[in-house]
Design an enzyme around this catalytic site. Structure first.
Site, PDB file in Angstrom:
ATOM      1  N   TYR A  15       0.553  -1.659  -0.044  1.00 30.09           N
ATOM      2  CA  TYR A  15       0.397  -0.736   0.377  1.00 30.09           C
ATOM      3  C   TYR A  15       0.881   0.712   0.323  1.00 30.09           C
ATOM      4  CZ  TYR A  15      -2.954   3.491   2.344  1.00 30.09           C
ATOM      5  OH  TYR A  15      -4.011   4.398   2.515  1.00 30.09           O
ATOM      6  N   ASP A  77      12.654 -12.582  -0.561  1.00 32.77           N
ATOM      7  CA  ASP A  77      12.459 -11.721   1.250  1.00 32.77           C
ATOM      8  C   ASP A  77      13.008 -10.924   1.550  1.00 32.77           C
ATOM      9  OD1 ASP A  77      10.214 -13.821   2.894  1.00 32.77           O
ATOM     10  OD2 ASP A  77      12.256 -12.322   3.868  1.00 32.77           O
ATOM     11  N   LYS A 107       2.969  -4.250   9.487  1.00 27.33           N
ATOM     12  CA  LYS A 107       3.120  -3.169  10.734  1.00 27.33           C
ATOM     13  C   LYS A 107       1.414  -3.462  11.144  1.00 27.33           C
ATOM     14  CE  LYS A 107      -0.106  -2.601   6.771  1.00 27.33           C
ATOM     15  NZ  LYS A 107      -1.291  -1.229   6.478  1.00 27.33           N
ATOM     16  N   SER A 147       7.184   4.334  11.882  1.00 27.20           N
ATOM     17  CA  SER A 147       5.966   4.896  12.464  1.00 27.20           C
ATOM     18  C   SER A 147       5.952   5.864  14.275  1.00 27.20           C
ATOM     19  CB  SER A 147       5.868   3.685  12.722  1.00 27.20           C
ATOM     20  OG  SER A 147       4.156   3.668  13.584  1.00 27.20           O
ATOM     21  N   ALA A 148       5.053   6.930  14.250  1.00 27.36           N
ATOM     22  CA  ALA A 148       4.543   6.845  15.024  1.00 27.36           C
ATOM     23  C   ALA A 148       4.548   6.723  16.487  1.00 27.36           C
ATOM     24  CB  ALA A 148       3.225   7.835  14.473  1.00 27.36           C
ATOM     25  N   TYR A 171       5.480  -4.425  18.050  1.00 25.74           N
ATOM     26  CA  TYR A 171       5.394  -3.737  16.793  1.00 25.74           C
ATOM     27  C   TYR A 171       6.235  -2.437  16.207  1.00 25.74           C
ATOM     28  CZ  TYR A 171       4.664  -0.127  12.711  1.00 25.74           C
ATOM     29  OH  TYR A 171       4.527   0.653  11.786  1.00 25.74           O
ATOM     30  N   LYS A 175       9.984  -1.387  15.405  1.00 23.60           N
ATOM     31  CA  LYS A 175      10.423   0.316  14.525  1.00 23.60           C
ATOM     32  C   LYS A 175      11.342   0.981  15.316  1.00 23.60           C
ATOM     33  CE  LYS A 175       8.206  -0.444  11.269  1.00 23.60           C
ATOM     34  NZ  LYS A 175       8.507  -0.757   9.371  1.00 23.60           N
ATOM     35  N   TYR A 200       5.632   7.729  10.605  1.00 28.65           N
ATOM     36  CA  TYR A 200       4.450   7.311   9.374  1.00 28.65           C
ATOM     37  C   TYR A 200       3.367   7.201  10.955  1.00 28.65           C
ATOM     38  CZ  TYR A 200       6.603   5.480   6.273  1.00 28.65           C
ATOM     39  OH  TYR A 200       7.470   4.877   4.705  1.00 28.65           O
ATOM     40  N   ARG A 256      -6.208   9.345  16.234  1.00 28.50           N
ATOM     41  CA  ARG A 256      -4.549   8.913  15.317  1.00 28.50           C
ATOM     42  C   ARG A 256      -4.670  10.028  14.383  1.00 28.50           C
ATOM     43  NH1 ARG A 256      -4.423   6.466  18.544  1.00 28.50           N
ATOM     44  NH2 ARG A 256      -3.908   4.012  18.709  1.00 28.50           N
ATOM     45  N   ARG A 326      -7.660  -2.429  22.986  1.00 26.00           N
ATOM     46  CA  ARG A 326      -6.721  -3.562  22.257  1.00 26.00           C
ATOM     47  C   ARG A 326      -5.553  -3.368  22.717  1.00 26.00           C
ATOM     48  NH1 ARG A 326      -5.817  -2.372  16.051  1.00 26.00           N
ATOM     49  NH2 ARG A 326      -4.783  -0.767  16.391  1.00 26.00           N
ATOM     50  N   GLY A 328      -1.781  -2.866  23.378  1.00 23.87           N
ATOM     51  CA  GLY A 328      -0.401  -1.928  22.170  1.00 23.87           C
ATOM     52  C   GLY A 328      -1.157  -0.776  22.023  1.00 23.87           C
TER      53      GLY A 328
HETATM   54  O1  GDU Z   1     -11.025  -3.222  13.794  1.00 20.65           O
HETATM   55  C1  GDU Z   1     -10.909  -1.812  14.236  1.00 20.65           C
HETATM   56  C2  GDU Z   1      -9.059  -1.775  13.597  1.00 20.65           C
HETATM   57  C3  GDU Z   1      -9.174  -0.722  14.598  1.00 20.65           C
HETATM   58  N1  GDU Z   1      -9.315  -0.065  15.173  1.00 20.65           N
HETATM   59  C4  GDU Z   1      -9.187   1.420  15.821  1.00 20.65           C
HETATM   60  O2  GDU Z   1      -8.403   2.063  14.724  1.00 20.65           O
HETATM   61  C5  GDU Z   1      -7.489   3.192  15.552  1.00 20.65           C
HETATM   62  C6  GDU Z   1      -6.690   2.855  14.363  1.00 20.65           C
HETATM   63  O3  GDU Z   1      -6.090   1.585  14.270  1.00 20.65           O
HETATM   64  P1  GDU Z   1      -5.165   1.170  13.207  1.00 20.65           P
HETATM   65  O4  GDU Z   1      -4.643  -0.209  13.233  1.00 20.65           O
HETATM   66  O5  GDU Z   1      -5.914   1.128  11.716  1.00 20.65           O
HETATM   67  O6  GDU Z   1      -3.823   1.590  12.912  1.00 20.65           O
HETATM   68  P2  GDU Z   1      -2.809   1.960  13.911  1.00 20.65           P
HETATM   69  O7  GDU Z   1      -3.008   3.094  14.481  1.00 20.65           O
HETATM   70  O8  GDU Z   1      -2.631   0.407  15.300  1.00 20.65           O
HETATM   71  O9  GDU Z   1      -1.826   2.814  14.084  1.00 20.65           O
HETATM   72  C7  GDU Z   1      -0.945   2.492  12.022  1.00 20.65           C
HETATM   73  O10 GDU Z   1      -0.643   3.872  12.747  1.00 20.65           O
HETATM   74  C8  GDU Z   1       0.793   3.828  13.458  1.00 20.65           C
HETATM   75  C9  GDU Z   1       0.918   5.231  13.229  1.00 20.65           C
HETATM   76  O11 GDU Z   1      -0.115   5.722  13.988  1.00 20.65           O
HETATM   77  C10 GDU Z   1       1.504   3.058  12.375  1.00 20.65           C
HETATM   78  O12 GDU Z   1       1.794   3.944  11.328  1.00 20.65           O
HETATM   79  C11 GDU Z   1       0.668   1.480  11.819  1.00 20.65           C
HETATM   80  O13 GDU Z   1       1.406   0.648  11.552  1.00 20.65           O
HETATM   81  C12 GDU Z   1      -0.366   1.592  11.525  1.00 20.65           C
HETATM   82  O14 GDU Z   1      -0.838   0.333  11.003  1.00 20.65           O
HETATM   83  C13 GDU Z   1      -6.982   2.481  16.899  1.00 20.65           C
HETATM   84  O15 GDU Z   1      -7.775   2.815  17.914  1.00 20.65           O
HETATM   85  C14 GDU Z   1      -7.925   1.218  17.015  1.00 20.65           C
HETATM   86  O16 GDU Z   1      -8.150   0.311  18.370  1.00 20.65           O
HETATM   87  C15 GDU Z   1     -11.006   0.106  16.031  1.00 20.65           C
HETATM   88  O17 GDU Z   1     -11.442   0.213  16.996  1.00 20.65           O
HETATM   89  N2  GDU Z   1     -11.698  -0.992  15.094  1.00 20.65           N
END
Ligand code: GDU
Length: 373
Positions: A15, A77, A107, A147-148, A171, A175, A200, A256, A326, A328
């Site tokens: 992506y 790989d 990620k 990553s942030a 994760y 990083k 990011y 976020r 969740r 982490g």
């Molecule tokens: O089914 C879901 C999926 C996500 N969330 C919530 O949505 C928010 C965003 O979650 P994402 O999984 O989309 O993204 P993350 O913030 O966990 O992580 C992403 O952003 C990060 C930086 O903030 C890194 O770059 C990482 O690689 C990227 O996956 C989180 O609060 C998560 O708890 C839900 O409530 N339900």
């Protein structure tokens, strides 16, 4: 005309990688080789990147510009040093690899806690092998996808780069450790290695053409692709789970800093321009040339804000259930993007409406993603 420089992009069909490859090609200053194992990506993405890049050329563009839109792919790989050796041996002289943009990684914050070995193998061991091959081949420029999440729960919002790294997920730790490794390598070889690490925030959206976008294999772990796929009728059962509404944020759900993928990808071109400029490293206090920058918009949005934004563009009323937090996750990751703006000339231009519109444009035009059969 100046020769185009060859950039090696491991993970270039993914992506983020596919949009980064596109932004490099659109400059008409670079040619690209991708390393891919297609574990979470599709070759079709690169064919479409080539098409977008070719279509963007003016009618009178020289043949060299057309030729440079052809992406060279080495299948291999990240964990296998031989893959990098092969890449470095393939090009020489004026065509030698000028820099690496490392976008290959595992990620997912959620998944990482149950797959720590895989995450460390790819994100840290794989990196060390790559750095060793870079040294052997004489290629010392690296743009790194960080990553942030390295900030963990930061003390101040918005988060400046000076905020300590204290990742709270496996994760995030991969990083954080990767950044420390790269910094040590830059310090150990100050006349050879130089690196810019891009932290990011949350990428969203797709190229406005709708030809490329996010298409993870299996059920998406990230919020935006899940919302997009639910709206086209995939993964509607067992429904959307919102992970926690008891965070210290305006609506209780996590905040976020969502940034359009074309803005984020464009930041890599800014970093390529900066990595050779010694003045960018003037304030680095250790011997090496290593610097980290936030790539974000500087605007925090909650999970509920994103659900509403996707409802508006797709018309799908998301039924959702609030469940426990969740592992982490941290309450708020909002960037202070001012350093990247000042020193890299980076500024995110796309709005939340652009992100949700382009996410939906991609998903509705490609309901099965790249799997067009
Ligand atoms: O089914 C879901 C999926 C996500 N969330 C919530 O949505 C928010 C965003 O979650 P994402 O999984 O989309 O993204 P993350 O913030 O966990 O992580 C992403 O952003 C990060 C930086 O903030 C890194 O770059 C990482 O690689 C990227 O996956 C989180 O609060 C998560 O708890 C839900 O409530 N339900």
């Amino acid at each position: 005309m100046v020769d185009k420089k060859r950039i090696l992009i491991p993970g270039g069909a993914g992506y983020i990688g596919s949009h980064v490859v596109l932004c490099c090609l659109l400059t008409r200053r670079y040619k690209v080789t991708v390393i891919e194992n297609y574990s979470n990506s599709f070759g079709t993405a690169l064919e479409r990147v080539e098409k977008i890049a070719l279509d963007a050329l003016p009618a009178d563009a020289p043949q060299a510009d057309r030729d440079a839109c052809k992406i060279d792919v080495i299948q291999g790989d990240m964990r296998d040093r031989a893959t990098f050796k092969k890449a470095f041996q393939k090009y020489s002289g004026a065509d030698a690899i000028y820099a690496i943009i490392l976008t290959a990684a595992l990620k997912s914050v959620g998944e990482s806690s149950s797959k720590p070995i895989e995450y460390y193998e790819v994100n840290t061991s794989g990196l060390i092998g790559m750095l060793a091959e870079m040294k052997e081949a004489g290629c010392g420029r690296l743009i790194y996808s960080s990553s942030a999440t390295v900030y963990g729960t930061p003390k101040t919002i918005p988060i400046p780069e000076s905020s300590p790294m204290q990742a709270e997920s496996v994760y995030g730790r991969t990083k954080q450790i990767a950044e420390l490794i790269i910094k040590d390598v830059c310090d150990g070889h100050p006349d050879f290695f130089r690196s810019i690490s891009l932290r990011y925030f949350n990428p969203a959206g797709a190229h406005p053409s709708g030809l490329i976008g996010e298409d993870p294999r299996g059920k998406p772990g990230n919020l935006l692709p899940l919302l997009a796929q639910m709206a086209v009728g995939k993964y509607r059962e067992p429904g959307l789970k919102v992970f926690g509404n008891d965070y210290p944020t305006p609506d209780g759900t996590c905040v976020r800093d969502y940034i359009h993928i074309m803005d984020l990808a464009g930041g890599h071109v800014n970093a390529l321009d900066a990595v050779d400029d010694d003045s960018k490293f003037h304030d680095v206090t250790t011997p090496g040339k290593f610097k980290a920058y936030n790539l974000g918009k500087g605007k925090g949005l909650s999970v509920l804000n994103m659900i509403e934004a996707m409802r508006k563009v797709s018309g799908y009323e998301y039924p959702y259930e609030i469940v426990g937090r969740r592992l982490g996750d941290v309450p708020d990751l909002t960037a202070d993007p001012s350093l990247a703006e000042k020193e890299l000339g980076f500024k995110a231009k796309y709005s939340l409406d652009d992100m949700s519109r382009d996410t939906w444009n991609w998903q509705s035009k490609n309901p099965k993603g790249y799997d067009t059969e």
